[in-house]
Design an enzyme around this catalytic site. Structure first.
Site, PDB file in Angstrom:
ATOM      1  N   GLY A 239      48.539  42.073  43.673  1.00  0.00           N
ATOM      2  CA  GLY A 239      48.830  43.353  44.318  1.00  0.00           C
ATOM      3  C   GLY A 239      50.015  44.035  43.656  1.00  0.00           C
ATOM      4  N   SER A 240      50.734  44.823  44.444  1.00  0.00           N
ATOM      5  CA  SER A 240      51.826  45.615  43.875  1.00  0.00           C
ATOM      6  C   SER A 240      53.034  44.725  43.555  1.00  0.00           C
ATOM      7  CB  SER A 240      52.265  46.683  44.879  1.00  0.00           C
ATOM      8  OG  SER A 240      52.852  46.055  45.998  1.00  0.00           O
ATOM      9  N   GLY A 244      54.650  41.541  45.520  1.00  0.00           N
ATOM     10  CA  GLY A 244      54.867  40.283  44.802  1.00  0.00           C
ATOM     11  C   GLY A 244      56.306  39.805  44.895  1.00  0.00           C
ATOM     12  N   GLU A 261      50.127  37.954  40.299  1.00  0.00           N
ATOM     13  CA  GLU A 261      49.421  38.844  39.373  1.00  0.00           C
ATOM     14  C   GLU A 261      49.620  40.249  39.921  1.00  0.00           C
ATOM     15  OE1 GLU A 261      47.216  41.211  37.745  1.00  0.00           O
ATOM     16  OE2 GLU A 261      45.481  40.280  38.710  1.00  0.00           O
TER      17      GLU A 261
HETATM   18  C1  UN1 Z   1      42.644  43.574  38.498  1.00  0.00           C
HETATM   19  O1  UN1 Z   1      42.648  44.767  38.275  1.00  0.00           O
HETATM   20  O2  UN1 Z   1      43.342  43.081  39.402  1.00  0.00           O
HETATM   21  O3  UN1 Z   1      40.299  42.877  33.149  1.00  0.00           O
HETATM   22  C2  UN1 Z   1      41.763  42.605  37.811  1.00  0.00           C
HETATM   23  C3  UN1 Z   1      39.776  43.509  34.057  1.00  0.00           C
HETATM   24  C4  UN1 Z   1      39.046  42.755  35.135  1.00  0.00           C
HETATM   25  C5  UN1 Z   1      39.966  42.248  36.180  1.00  0.00           C
HETATM   26  C6  UN1 Z   1      40.987  43.191  36.681  1.00  0.00           C
HETATM   27  N1  UN1 Z   1      38.333  41.662  34.534  1.00  0.00           N
HETATM   28  O4  UN1 Z   1      39.829  44.718  34.111  1.00  0.00           O
END
Ligand code: UN1
Length: 508
Positions: A239-240, A244, A261
């Site tokens: 998320g943002s 995080g 992430e």
């Molecule tokens: C995301 O935006 O959180 O690489 C994941 C990509 C995708 C996953 C994005 N396979 O754009």
């Protein structure tokens, strides 16, 4: 849409759930899910109460005691069946993703395909959870390492990939022998209910204990609950950056593990040696795909000044072909933003661009009228900005593409690295020296660095994640599974003496 819900076995109202058990809470808080496609309410989902949360954690702990004893290849077999169930439901689930989240149908199906791929990957992994063996410095000793599951893995996921990101975390967590507790975004609860339903059917057939797959629904208070819960040794959050930082601090405060992430601010460098046919397509898909709501969306193009005009003209020509509208209609390229507050953020970013002297090459606006009554459709826009503009430092989850020029290659790399986020990056060049420099230690500082491929659309086989404010976590492929396990180093003495390490003498 009711038809899809019916085919997926979803009743309109569900609440906090644990495998096999669904219960409705008559009182208490609830979330209403609205589709950004047409503004209609899809369903009401009750939030998980404090009591239900405790019950679920309790069930999950019990389930872990049993699930961890299943041999990994048997766990893999269950995941193989989950992959099969997803193949069977790909069309419906993809449509639900598209309707509840607003991404194009192609991308809705693509997201389910990512889930299937990570299932396949996890099945293979089920026979490859390898540890190393080391040569001991002591005679008659053997040293090796093994990997054990952690327990309950908490997963906090975002609205933009309402099902795939859950599956990257969950399939790896399960194959490693963990149980999971999932808090999906409150903007896409039905996608989560659908996944839980698909999984529950497979789990019941295979006689899994109740509580291996747990879904809880609610707002950020529930996310905070997971983050501070010592029963949850690992919290994976997508998320943002703001979210995080708060999750990371809460988990860190109890010395738990977090896998973060977070935001990206991804750039493509386009050099004079680029194949512009590839570069333009990659830039456009990266910038307007998913209406600019991927962590990996292309936000910045760093273009050499000699080719700036050509690139700009080609972008303008291509943008004029873009069809914006209902994402379930395959003729459309760009769907809506997730909700009106996302539209406000888009407007706010455009205002700031103007204030900072940005030059609009394609103006942005909120679309109105017949096909756009949800109020969530916006026009993808392009703005030429100075590299040091404040707005370029920020991630705005919308189809706004910033163009920046450069003269020297080193300058391009410096601009690319000058933002707080470090997720994805790309260079478009046929020049070997430029490509290799970009990938070298002095090149891109991101977790993902591509050559002649855009910033978005990563495959599941690689480790996915990024540096700096992106949070440092790695999910999905490569050896990301190690995040979901604890490493144990074992030394075994099969001699009849007790030699000490480092040659220490200790005689009594
Ligand atoms: C995301 O935006 O959180 O690489 C994941 C990509 C995708 C996953 C994005 N396979 O754009």
């Amino acid at each position: 849409m009711q038809n899809i819900l019916h085919q997926l076995g979803i009743q309109a109202i569900n609440s906090g759930t644990s495998t096999g058990t669904w219960w409705e809470e008559e009182k208490g808080e609830f979330i209403e899910s609205f589709s950004p496609v047409d503004g209609k309410k899809i369903a009401t989902v009750f939030c998980t109460s404090h009591a239900a949360y405790n019950l679920i954690i309790n069930k999950a702990e019990q389930a872990f005691k049993e699930w961890r004893l299943w041999p990994a290849p048997r766990r893999g077999e269950v995941i193989r069946q989950v992959g099969e169930a997803l193949r069977k439901n790909k069309d419906e689930l993809g449509r639900l993703v598209s309707y509840e989240m607003g991404k194009s149908l192609q991308e809705g199906w693509g997201e389910v395909q990512e889930m299937i791929d990570i299932c396949d990957f996890s099945v293979g992994l089920s026979r490859q959870l390898h540890g190393l063996t080391m040569h001991s410095e002591r005679p008659g000793h053997r040293m090796y390492e093994q990997w054990h599951p952690l327990g309950i893995v908490g997963i906090i996921s975002a609205f933009n990939f309402p099902v795939a990101v859950w599956s990257w975390n969950t399939m790896l967590a399960w194959v490693c022998g963990n149980v999971t507790i999932w808090k999906p975004s409150e903007k896409t609860p039905l996608c989560a209910v659908a996944c839980q339903k698909i999984v529950a059917d497979v789990f019941q057939k295979n006689g899994l204990p109740e509580g291996v797959s747990n879904l809880i629904t609610g707002d950020k208070v529930l996310g905070e609950k997971i983050a501070s819960d010592t029963h949850v040794p690992l919290v994976s959050a997508t998320g943002s950056t703001r979210m995080g930082k708060s999750v990371g601090a809460a988990v860190g405060g109890r010395l738990g593990r977090s896998l973060l992430e977070l935001g990206g601010n991804n750039a493509i460098i386009i050099t004079p040696d680029a194949d512009l046919n590839i570069a333009i397509r990659a830039a456009i898909f990266g910038a307007v795909g998913t209406a600019g709501q991927r962590c990996t969306s292309t936000r910045r193009l760093i273009i050499h000044e000699d080719i700036f005009e050509t690139v700009k003209d080609r972008l303008v020509a291509a943008y004029s072909q873009l069809q914006i509208g209902n994402p379930l209609d395959e003729a459309n390229h760009v769907g809506p933003l997730i909700d009106k507050s996302a539209v406000e953020q888009y407007q706010h970013a455009l205002e700031q661009c103007r204030k900072e002297g940005g030059i609009f090459i394609i103006e942005g606006k909120v679309l109105e009228g017949d096909r756009f009554e949800s109020g969530c459709y916006v026009k993808p826009c392009i703005v030429a900005v100075k590299p040091d503009s404040q707005i370029v430092q920020q991630e705005t989850f919308a189809p706004i593409l910033y163009l920046i020029t450069y003269r020297d290659f080193e300058e391009a790399i410096a601009i690319q690295n000058s933002v707080p986020q470090g997720l994805s990056s790309a260079i478009m060049t046929l020049n070997l020296r430029e490509a290799e420099q970009f990938l070298s230690v002095t090149g891109s500082d991101c977790g993902i660095a591509n050559v002649n491929i855009g910033t978005s659309g990563a495959e599941i086989g690689g480790a996915f994640g990024g540096e700096k404010e992106t949070g440092g976590g790695r999910e999905s492929g490569s050896d990301a599974w190690k995040n979901y396990m604890r490493r144990q180093t074992n030394t075994i003495n099969y001699s009849s003496i007790l030699p000490l390490a480092q040659g220490i003498k200790f005689e009594i």
